[in-house]
Scaffold this motif. Structure first.
Motif, PDB file in Angstrom:
ATOM      1  N   ASP A   1      46.743  43.288  35.956  1.00 36.48           N
ATOM      2  CA  ASP A   1      46.201  42.170  35.200  1.00 36.48           C
ATOM      3  C   ASP A   1      47.278  41.087  35.146  1.00 36.48           C
ATOM      4  OD1 ASP A   1      44.472  40.674  33.773  1.00 36.48           O
ATOM      5  OD2 ASP A   1      44.430  41.962  31.988  1.00 36.48           O
TER       6      ASP A   1
ATOM      7  N   ALA B   1      48.470  37.286  32.985  1.00 39.02           N
ATOM      8  CA  ALA B   1      48.185  36.316  31.923  1.00 39.02           C
ATOM      9  C   ALA B   1      47.569  35.051  32.501  1.00 39.02           C
ATOM     10  CB  ALA B   1      49.477  35.980  31.179  1.00 39.02           C
TER      11      ALA B   1
ATOM     12  N   ASP C   1      45.692  34.840  35.136  1.00 34.85           N
ATOM     13  CA  ASP C   1      44.361  35.076  35.710  1.00 34.85           C
ATOM     14  C   ASP C   1      43.794  36.354  35.099  1.00 34.85           C
ATOM     15  OD1 ASP C   1      42.090  35.189  37.260  1.00 34.85           O
ATOM     16  OD2 ASP C   1      43.116  35.949  39.054  1.00 34.85           O
ATOM     17  N   PRO C   2      43.320  36.272  33.824  1.00 33.48           N
ATOM     18  CA  PRO C   2      42.885  37.485  33.128  1.00 33.48           C
ATOM     19  C   PRO C   2      41.823  38.250  33.922  1.00 33.48           C
ATOM     20  CG  PRO C   2      42.939  35.611  31.645  1.00 33.48           C
ATOM     21  CD  PRO C   2      43.167  35.070  33.012  1.00 33.48           C
TER      22      PRO C   2
END
Lengths: 296, 356
Positions: free
Chosen positions: B126, B128, B130-131
């Motif tokens: 994951d 920050a 590109d959630p």
């Protein structure tokens, strides 16, 4: 064709490709950028032309004025050096045996066959601390036993300063100065020079009073051809300059790339163009006045 | 007269060539068609893919990859800003991924077509910026640090050596990328890399202006060449660039200074308007494959975000601190976050620094 009015079809057929080219690839893109210079960024990708003058106002902040002024003097100095070196070269080619001229001209044009970026990198290899020039100087130093008398050779710091930028600009633009000079000097009527010398003028006086005024059109077009692109140069200061190397071309490039502020970049570009037009208009004005005075 | 026929044929083949170019230029969305043509337009950094990756992908899928190169993110962004000129796959860095997502320039990924996403290392599953990894897959990551000549420089462990620079006056190059240099100055002063606080920015600007007299140049992307050729002894550079010259000169080394640094991550994305989205998904899946990923990492010597690929790599690669810094070092590093305000402030500040 005596008069284009009598031969309109021929005129338009011959003029159309040029007009088309000029409109599609020059005027329209230029108009778009000009419009953009009165625009604002509304999002990351969108620009709205609002008629704002904010970009021009911002261009007059002291930091940009300072950079523009620096670009002008660096370009002016490089241009003057270019002229001082190119004039004797053009003269030499014109007065060389006719069979040599094409070869000599070819040597002037030859660097054009190599990409500007590569030529500039080649200059780095010549001028850097452990570069060709310093090695040559060290060899001469040792040859003269200076290493025994004074001490080991200290390499000169030739790169990453304003001097390197000026040398780079002169090198890159030299052919643009030589070619127009060559074109006018070649057409020079040599009987004027003979007359001047016969009438008792010294070589020096003949040069300044006869040769220079007669070749002035070549000097002027050479200066225009060299000075204007120098003003917008960004590659040479980027590669050869030190920490103070920034010129207005670098600021404009930055606006179109990293800063992503195309309207401001457009305004700065057009500011340069206005300055150029002003200079050309001034030249035409002075030219017209001096012609009137001499009465040619 | 003898060469006249030759001219004719060459013109005919020129016409044929133009026809082919026009076919290539019809970047219509082929979504309506069941089968895409077997082509892919890849826009990548120079020397940033495995030696045989494109050929291997071609023999595995029959898709022919055409690769164009760009030199920096700004160039990539400027080229795609006015509409996608026909690229299917691009490789932007994290802050530009965020910028392009905000601008709606990236296609949402169909994760069902990329089963190899399971190979991604946990830390990169994951992001920050590109959630949920909706628009990007991680490719390579790394740091910004000091490249230095071991015999000449002993204090490379702190940014002080290059930013204040008194110990190596005239033998230092900083990066030509203002946003990063100012970020590093902020980091040295104990602030966040992404700070836009006016006081912090002012202090960073003053620090950089005061240090200018000791800096030889702001190197565009050739700090490693300046270091290798002996022009400077200390340079601020990207780890991969320094690792490449370290292979040729034992006296060179790379370190991430103790104040921490920038942690970057290049991602593979599909830009909006990609003419061959299915092929693009197949390509993304292919580079996340363990063997393909290992081959890429082996060629370019950057830290891969592909855990399955890393497991196949030699000890020499996985234990190289220049490629994989320790967790302790990583903990002190920050990614660059995207903000229009930050970009504008830094650009203005950088102009002032250079003009000072």
């Amino acid at each position: 064709m005596e008069n284009w009015k009598e031969n309109r079809i021929v005129f338009w057929v011959t003029a159309l490709p040029g007009v088309f080219w000029l409109t599609v690839f020059f005027l329209i893109p230029l108009a778009l950028i000009w419009g953009m210079s009165f625009g604002e960024k509304t999002s990351i990708v969108d620009i709205e032309v609002t008629g704002t003058l904010a970009n021009y106002v911002r261009s007059f902040e002291s930091v940009y004025v300072q950079i523009i002024w620096k670009s002008i003097w660096i370009s002016a100095l490089s241009c003057a050096l270019c002229l001082a070196i190119a004039y004797p070269i053009a003269f030499g080619i014109c007065f060389s045996p006719p069979k040599w001229r094409p070869l000599l001209l070819l040597l002037i044009i030859l660097p054009f066959w190599i990409n500007l970026l590569i030529r500039t990198y080649a200059l780095i290899a010549v001028f850097r601390t452990r570069g060709t020039l310093n090695f040559l100087l060290e060899w001469l130093w040792n040859l003269a036993f200076m290493d025994k008398l004074i001490g080991p050779y200290q390499p000169l710091e030739l790169l990453y300063n304003n001097g390197a930028v000026i040398v780079g600009m002169v090198y890159v633009f030299m052919p643009f100065m030589v070619l127009p000079l060559y074109a006018t000097i070649e057409r020079l009527d040599r009987s004027y020079l003979e007359a001047s010398l016969d009438l008792g003028a010294s070589q020096w006086t003949t040069f300044w009073k006869v040769t220079v005024p007669l070749t002035m059109p070549g000097i002027v077009s050479g200066v225009i051809l060299v000075f204007i692109p120098m003003l917008g140069m960004f590659l040479v200061p980027d590669l050869l300059g030190g920490t103070n190397a920034i010129m207005i071309g670098n600021v404009i490039t930055d606006q179109f790339k990293a800063a992503n502020d195309w309207p401001f970049g457009a305004a700065l570009s057009f500011l340069l163009m206005y300055v150029t037009f002003l200079a050309l208009a001034l030249r035409a004005f002075i030219g017209a006045r001096s012609r009137g005075r001499v009465g040619v | 007269m003898t060469y006249k026929p030759r001219f004719m044929t060459s013109r005919r083949s020129l016409l044929k060539g133009t026809g082919a170019a026009f076919i290539g230029l019809t970047f219509m969305p082929y979504k309506s068609m069941a089968e895409e043509e077997k082509k892919l337009n890849f826009y990548n950094w120079d020397t940033y893919i495995g030696e045989n990756t494109l050929a291997d992908f071609n023999s595995a899928t029959g898709i022919e990859v055409k690769m164009d190169l760009y030199a920096d993110n700004a160039e990539l962004f400027a080229k795609l800003k006015e509409g996608n000129p026909g690229y299917d796959v691009i490789v932007p860095t994290n802050d530009y991924v965020e910028r392009m997502i905000t601008a709606g320039m990236l296609e949402e990924l169909d994760q069902s077509k990329i089963p190899n996403m399971a190979n991604i290392a946990d830390a990169f599953k994951d992001a920050a910026f590109d959630p949920g990894r909706k628009h990007s897959i991680p490719y390579m990551w790394g740091t910004l640090g000091h490249g230095y000549r071991k015999s000449k420089v002993e204090d490379a462990g702190s940014w002080k050596a290059s930013l204040v620079g008194e110990t190596h006056s005239g033998r230092i190059a900083l990066l030509g990328d203002g946003e990063s240099v100012i970020g590093i100055a902020l980091k040295y002063l104990g602030h966040s890399f992404n700070s836009v606080d006016p006081d912090h920015m002012k202090a960073a600007e003053e620090l950089l202006i005061a240090g200018k007299k000791n800096i030889k140049t702001y190197a565009d992307d050739n700090g490693q060449d300046l270091l290798a050729s002996g022009e400077v002894d200390l340079t601020m550079e990207w780890n991969g660039d320094i690792i490449q010259v370290m292979a040729e000169d034992d006296d060179l080394s790379y370190v991430v200074p103790e104040e921490g640094s920038l942690l970057w991550q290049d991602c593979v994305c599909i830009p909006k308007g990609a003419p061959h989205p299915n092929n693009a998904h197949a390509f993304l899946n292919y580079i996340l494959d363990a063997d393909a990923g290992a081959h890429i990492a082996d060629t370019i010597q950057y830290a891969t975000a592909n855990a399955a690929a890393k497991a196949k790599m030699s000890e020499e690669y996985t234990s190289n601190p220049g490629i994989f810094p320790s967790d302790e070092v990583i903990a002190k590093c920050e990614p660059s976050l995207y903000s229009e305000e930050k970009t504008k402030l830094r650009s203005e500040s950088w102009t002032r620094i250079q003009a000072a």
